[in-house]
Write an enzyme that holds these catalytic residues in place. Structure first.
Site, short mmCIF file in Angstrom:
data_model
loop_
_atom_site.label_atom_id
_atom_site.label_comp_id
_atom_site.label_asym_id
_atom_site.label_seq_id
_atom_site.Cartn_x
_atom_site.Cartn_y
_atom_site.Cartn_z
N ASN A 1 3.36 5.34 9.55
CA ASN A 1 2.11 4.98 8.54
C ASN A 1 1.32 3.62 8.92
OD1 ASN A 1 1.01 4.64 5.81
ND2 ASN A 1 2.08 2.77 5.77
N ASP B 1 6.15 -4.61 15.56
CA ASP B 1 4.70 -4.29 15.87
C ASP B 1 4.71 -2.90 16.46
OD1 ASP B 1 2.38 -4.15 17.46
OD2 ASP B 1 2.66 -6.04 18.53
N GLY C 1 0.77 -1.03 0.00
CA GLY C 1 0.00 0.07 -0.09
C GLY C 1 0.80 1.45 -0.04
N ILE C 2 0.37 2.25 0.93
CA ILE C 2 1.07 3.45 0.80
C ILE C 2 2.28 3.36 1.28
CG2 ILE C 2 1.08 5.69 2.07
CD1 ILE C 2 -2.11 5.81 1.92
N THR D 1 -6.14 1.29 -1.66
CA THR D 1 -5.16 0.60 -0.83
C THR D 1 -5.82 -0.86 -0.49
OG1 THR D 1 -5.65 1.43 1.40
CG2 THR D 1 -4.12 2.76 -0.12
N PRO D 2 -5.23 -1.62 0.31
CA PRO D 2 -5.79 -3.00 0.74
C PRO D 2 -6.84 -2.46 1.85
CG PRO D 2 -3.35 -3.18 0.47
CD PRO D 2 -3.74 -1.77 0.22
N LYS E 1 -7.59 8.40 14.25
CA LYS E 1 -6.97 9.32 13.28
C LYS E 1 -7.19 10.75 13.91
CE LYS E 1 -5.35 6.15 10.64
NZ LYS E 1 -3.93 6.24 10.35
N TYR F 1 -11.38 4.10 14.51
CA TYR F 1 -10.66 4.16 13.37
C TYR F 1 -10.67 5.85 13.40
CZ TYR F 1 -8.24 4.89 8.78
OH TYR F 1 -7.57 5.39 7.68
N ILE G 1 -7.97 6.49 -1.20
CA ILE G 1 -6.56 6.38 -1.75
C ILE G 1 -6.94 4.67 -1.97
CG2 ILE G 1 -4.16 6.07 -1.66
CD1 ILE G 1 -5.06 8.83 -1.85
#
Length: 266
Positions: free
Chosen positions: A88, A61, A18-19, A195-196, A162, A158, A193
């Site tokens: 990230n 991790d 991904g990113i 991504t997975p 963030k 999430y 975006i």
């Protein structure tokens, strides 16, 4: 290739795909030495191997302080220091089998797990990044999200994590400036975006993946979803000396989503 980050040492968490993978690739192309970390060891090592001798891999991790200490010790002994830290790594809670993530049905356990990776991981990266960077300076780039600026009904933890990253970035920026460390800290806020992280949504879309992508694109002012490379370009800019006067900013990379409603106002 313009060597925008030549002679800089960079650490990219969540760099196996991904990113993160796109960023590691671009940093390497721009002449940085890159340490990729992830928990997907096979993917991470393969990515590092594919990018050349100046890209390395280590398991990390991000929710474990001991693991952070080990990685930074390795970077210090191998390279003498760190110039760019891209925090990230993160999870959405939607692809990990945690169950519903809305504010009514989400479990306290899953709420804690998402924050443990996303928020604690960034806190620990910043904490130990400051230690290794404070003598000569550097750039810390934290991955937030457009979800850190607006509510997300089906991804409560999430969005919360963030939003906290967005604020903590500013705290780190001001602290480092006050201490005279010459460490800049900025946050990125991507939206839509490819991504997975979208895999779960696409898998459960009754209309199929292509139609789901078209429906998402219809709500983006610029007309299409973004690519990981769009975010990677921002990381290289914020990691380079080109952005030496930027700290505490939040950079949205979302095709205009957060600019306002797409419908015309009467």
């Amino acid at each position: 290739m313009t060597h925008r980050v030549k002679n800089k040492i960079a650490l990219v968490t969540g760099g196996a795909r991904g990113i993160g993978a796109a960023t590691a690739k671009l940093l390497a192309e721009e002449s940085a030495t890159v340490m990729i970390t992830d928990i997907r060891d096979d993917l991470g090592q393969a990515m590092a191997d594919s990018l050349g001798d100046n890209v390395h891999y280590r398991h990390l991790d991000v929710s474990s302080e001991d693991k952070w200490i080990q990685v930074f010790s390795d970077i210090k002994s191998r390279f003498g220091g760190l110039d760019i830290l891209f925090n990230n790594a993160g999870i959405s809670g939607l692809n990990e089998g945690f169950g519903p993530q809305n504010p009514e049905e989400s479990t306290l356990e899953s709420w804690h797990k998402v924050h443990h990776v996303n928020l604690d991981g960034v806190f620990l990266g910043c904490k130990h990044g400051i230690h290794i960077m404070k003598d000569k300076g550097g750039s810390i780039i934290n991955m937030s999200s457009r979800s850190g600026m607006v509510g997300i009904p089906d991804a409560a933890a999430y969005a919360s994590s963030k939003a906290a990253i967005r604020n903590h970035t500013k705290t780190v920026a001001l602290y480092c400036a006050r201490q005279g460390y010459n460490i800049r800290c900025n946050s990125l806020h991507p939206g839509a975006i490819m991504t997975p992280m979208w895999d779960s949504l696409f898998e459960h879309s009754p209309s199929g993946k292509e139609q789901a992508i078209a429906e998402i694109a219809a709500g983006i002012p610029i007309g299409h979803m973004g690519e990981p490379e769009d975010v990677a370009q921002a990381v290289v800019y914020l990691g380079s000396d080109e952005s030496k006067y930027l700290t505490g900013i939040e950079l949205t990379i979302d095709g205009g989503i957060l600019a306002g409603a797409t419908s015309a106002l009467k």
